[in-house]
Enzyme design. Structure first.
Site, PDB file in Angstrom:
ATOM      1  N   HIS A   1       0.787  -1.238   0.000  1.00  0.00           N
ATOM      2  CA  HIS A   1       0.000   0.000   0.000  1.00  0.00           C
ATOM      3  C   HIS A   1       0.819   1.288   0.000  1.00  0.00           C
ATOM      4  O   HIS A   1       0.282   2.365  -0.269  1.00  0.00           O
ATOM      5  CB  HIS A   1      -0.923   0.000   1.219  1.00  0.00           C
ATOM      6  CG  HIS A   1      -2.234   0.682   0.999  1.00  0.00           C
ATOM      7  ND1 HIS A   1      -2.410   1.750   0.137  1.00  0.00           N
ATOM      8  CD2 HIS A   1      -3.454   0.467   1.532  1.00  0.00           C
ATOM      9  CE1 HIS A   1      -3.678   2.144   0.158  1.00  0.00           C
ATOM     10  NE2 HIS A   1      -4.328   1.376   0.989  1.00  0.00           N
TER      11      HIS A   1
ATOM     12  N   TYR B   1     -13.364   5.700  10.801  1.00  0.00           N
ATOM     13  CA  TYR B   1     -12.514   6.135   9.688  1.00  0.00           C
ATOM     14  C   TYR B   1     -13.142   5.703   8.371  1.00  0.00           C
ATOM     15  O   TYR B   1     -13.490   4.546   8.190  1.00  0.00           O
ATOM     16  CB  TYR B   1     -11.135   5.495   9.848  1.00  0.00           C
ATOM     17  CG  TYR B   1     -10.100   5.874   8.813  1.00  0.00           C
ATOM     18  CD1 TYR B   1      -9.096   6.783   9.109  1.00  0.00           C
ATOM     19  CD2 TYR B   1     -10.092   5.288   7.554  1.00  0.00           C
ATOM     20  CE1 TYR B   1      -8.118   7.117   8.180  1.00  0.00           C
ATOM     21  CE2 TYR B   1      -9.114   5.615   6.611  1.00  0.00           C
ATOM     22  CZ  TYR B   1      -8.130   6.526   6.930  1.00  0.00           C
ATOM     23  OH  TYR B   1      -7.171   6.846   6.012  1.00  0.00           O
TER      24      TYR B   1
ATOM     25  N   SER C   1     -12.036   6.421   4.322  1.00  0.00           N
ATOM     26  CA  SER C   1     -11.047   7.067   3.467  1.00  0.00           C
ATOM     27  C   SER C   1     -11.698   7.642   2.218  1.00  0.00           C
ATOM     28  O   SER C   1     -12.597   7.038   1.639  1.00  0.00           O
ATOM     29  CB  SER C   1      -9.973   6.059   3.063  1.00  0.00           C
ATOM     30  OG  SER C   1      -8.974   6.684   2.306  1.00  0.00           O
TER      31      SER C   1
ATOM     32  N   THR D   1      -5.074  10.607   0.154  1.00  0.00           N
ATOM     33  CA  THR D   1      -6.409  10.406   0.715  1.00  0.00           C
ATOM     34  C   THR D   1      -6.650  11.427   1.816  1.00  0.00           C
ATOM     35  O   THR D   1      -5.718  12.031   2.341  1.00  0.00           O
ATOM     36  CB  THR D   1      -6.570   8.993   1.322  1.00  0.00           C
ATOM     37  OG1 THR D   1      -5.606   8.818   2.365  1.00  0.00           O
ATOM     38  CG2 THR D   1      -6.407   7.919   0.257  1.00  0.00           C
TER      39      THR D   1
END
Length: 671
Positions: free
Chosen positions: A379, A494, A496, A507
């Site tokens: 990632h 959360y 994104s 992001t």
């Protein structure tokens, strides 16, 4: 993980094609997935820069977002601390950040700190960072065979890559109304627009170009473990892929000496040669890929010792790190897809035993024995926009008209060690011991992972449209209600949101736990005698949706608060200044203790998506609203958080919200 919506529609795919393509291998039709009229990076120069929000706006957004998580006393204390920050050290840090941004106009203020954050974290990649995307299967058996599907996926991947290299891949553009702008007329107008203003010309068509700076790291990229902070290395001129089978590694050439994609029969033959070679061997007793599942400093130390052997160093660098991408061919023992029991295979694809993985590659195609295909990706180099574009294009290309089938004659490659190379390292006792230790640690972590799946049939895209609901706000509200009624509280949540509409955007965090969702949850859980009417509750749902939509818009436009606060703290650390008091508050701790971490992907190609919890006692929720159901895959750690209780509560939350909507519609129709 990430939330993004991308342009390519998959609904137009011809699904009744049962013939494979016949093609000239050096012809443009085979070598390139697309031949765009606009160069791939046509809009890159004219993309707007990611704005730095006003300090006072960030402070106010932080206070608003933390309010549902705090008592009245804590709110008052937070207000005082934030005000001191806004009038004091915050102003100094903000000015330094603004100046740094002005001095680096080629990029965004968040890009480098965000890379550093990923690469400096010492946590293992599986579960903590590498997400999973599972692709829908091909319903035609002649294309679902493991090696056949692998061949078609490899070819489509290479066609995507070559199109990107040749500047022929269509620019990534989000079309608000594809029928009006995703056409030849739009492209003709864009072609005559000056490059310096092309993005703004595109806005006139309600078409929004997206940053493509991450695309060049999709292929030929590896994350190399280093003590303290990893690094990314690229080998864009490679001509081979890394294939793993039962823990063994093979370097397989897929491009010829001139850089052209080899013919379908040649690639099919080379992958079949891997299967045959592997059948003649025992499964790897020291599967080196397990090392990539470990804590990063431990892996860095092991790698440093391992490459002190010059043969190992050369093989690791030239054959593994330099591979264009990774293909993992799993065996029957690793599981197959079962609609009624998805969890075992999903858990295996997300992390699993790690014996047949190399988690450090930018992209890994995981192909199960039954042809079930998934992407597991590292990632740090990029976010969802680039990966999902690749994922969608792969699905579309392999489904539309694949190059090989079970009937295709292959070019035999047995004994062709120049093009199908078993990677045979020299394993010493220290490496053997390190692999065993990494295997045991990973097995313990994966064993502690729990996974629960919900498919809710009464909510889908058509029903959301019918009821005038935002699908995303609906499902996020359900998460809040599910947690409130199961665990009696509100926690850091959360979601994104991509900021790829800006140059080098990454992001921004959208915070779905709001005072509006809190008010609805408290109201709907009241005893019947004191509960508001269905009409009043529906009005509260609409208010939740309005607030959610505004927060999403702000995040997408770079006007959230999380990345700004992150960058201000990074600036303080870089300047050697004390960390400001705001970062020590209970409010900051709670909102960044993301008990509920969520991610959604809008794609008709997606069968499932999953990632691990971001905190030990948290919930990792991959979700989507499809044409026929709403779904969620929830990961938790056993004895830390109860995923089964949450999933059951989520189903109940869906029921409650649907009941309110139906009752309010019924009531309004009677009036």
């Amino acid at each position: 993980m990430f939330r993004t919506r991308v342009n390519p529609s998959l609904s137009s795919i011809t699904r009744n094609s049962s013939r494979t393509r016949t093609t000239t291998t050096h012809g443009q039709h085979y070598q390139y997935l697309q031949c765009s009229k606009l160069p791939t990076l046509y809009f890159q120069r004219s993309l707007p820069r990611l704005p730095i929000p006003l300090l006072e706006n960030t402070c106010q957004r932080f206070l608003t977002a933390t309010k549902p998580l705090l008592s009245a006393t804590e709110q008052a204390e937070t207000q005082s601390t934030v005000e001191s920050f806004r009038q004091g050290i915050g102003m100094e840090l903000h000015a330094k950040l603004k100046q740094h941004d002005l001095d680096h106009k080629h990029t965004s203020y968040i890009s480098q700190p965000w890379f550093d954050m990923y690469l400096a974290d010492r946590a293992p990649l599986p579960l903590n960072y590498n997400p999973l995307l599972v692709m829908k299967s091909d319903t035609r058996k002649e294309y679902q065979d493991q090696v056949v599907r692998a061949t078609n996926l490899v070819i489509s991947s290479l066609r995507f890559w070559r199109s990107l290299q040749a500047d022929l891949l269509e620019p990534e553009v989000y079309h608000m109304n594809a029928k009006k702008s995703d056409n030849d007329s739009y492209r003709r107008w864009m072609k005559v627009a000056p490059k310096a203003f092309a993005t703004y010309a595109s806005y006139a068509f309600k078409a929004f170009p997206l940053d493509m700076s991450q695309y060049n790291r999709l292929f030929g990229t590896a994350r190399i473990p280093r003590l303290g902070k990893d690094e990314l290395v690229q080998s864009p001129d490679s001509k081979h892929i890394l294939v793993l089978r039962r823990g063994h590694m093979y370097a397989v050439n897929v491009l010829d000496s001139s850089g052209y994609i080899e013919s379908p029969s040649v690639i099919l033959g080379r992958l079949r040669a891997v299967i045959k070679l592997d059948a003649d061997r025992e499964a790897a007793t020291v599967p080196l890929g397990v090392l990539t599942s470990g804590q990063r400093d431990q892996w860095a130390r092991t790698r440093e010792q391992f490459v002190s052997n010059s043969k190992n160093a050369d093989l690791l660098q030239s054959e593994v790190d330099a591979a264009l991408f990774c293909v993992c061919l799993d065996g029957e023992e690793d599981g197959v897809y079962d609609e009624n029991s998805q969890e075992p295979l999903l858990k295996h694809l997300l992390a699993g035993k790690a014996t047949n993985r190399w988690f450090d590659k930018s992209i890994s195609l995981l192909i199960s024995a039954d042809g079930t295909t998934a992407i597991n990706f590292e990632h740090s180099w990029g976010d969802g926009v680039a990966v999902l574009r690749y994922f969608n294009e792969l699905y579309k290309d392999t489904l539309k008209q694949p190059f090989v089938s079970t009937e295709t004659a292959h070019t035999p490659a047995e004994g062709d060690l120049a093009n199908v190379r078993p990677i045979n390292f020299e394993i010493d006792d220290a490496t053997r011991s390190a692999v065993q230790e990494a295997y045991n640690k990973n097995a313990s972590i994966v064993d502690s992972l729990d996974m629960n799946v919900l498919k809710y049939p009464h909510i889908n895209k058509p029903t959301c449209k019918q009821f005038g609901l935002s699908p995303d706000s609906f499902i996020q509200l359900a998460f809040q209600l599910a947690y409130r009624q199961a665990f009696n509280g509100y926690v850091g949540t959360y979601e994104s949101c991509s900021t790829s509409a800006f140059r080098h955007g990454r992001t921004e965090t959208m915070r779905p736990c709001t005072t509006a969702t809190q008010a609805f949850c408290e109201a709907v859980l009241q005893p019947e005698r004191s509960k508001p009417s269905a009409g009043e509750l529906r009005a509260m749902i609409d208010q939740c949706s309005k607030v959610h939509g505004q927060l999403t818009k702000e995040a997408a436009m770079g006007q959230g608060f999380d990345r700004h606060l992150f960058a201000l703290r990074h600036t303080a650390q870089k300047e050697g200044l004390p960390v400001p008091e705001i970062y020590e508050t209970e409010a900051y701790r709670r909102i960044n203790n993301n008990i509920i971490s969520t991610s959604t992907l809008g794609s008709d190609a997606l069968l499932a998506g999953s990632f691990g919890p971001v905190v030990r006692d948290g919930f990792g929720i991959g979700y989507s609203i499809q044409n026929d159901f709403a779904g969620a895959i929830v990961t938790t750690y056993k004895n830390q958080a109860d995923g089964k209780v949450f999933i059951d509560s989520l189903s109940s939350a869906f029921d409650k919200i649907c009941s309110v909507i139906q009752q309010s519609r019924s009531g309004s129709s009677k009036q």
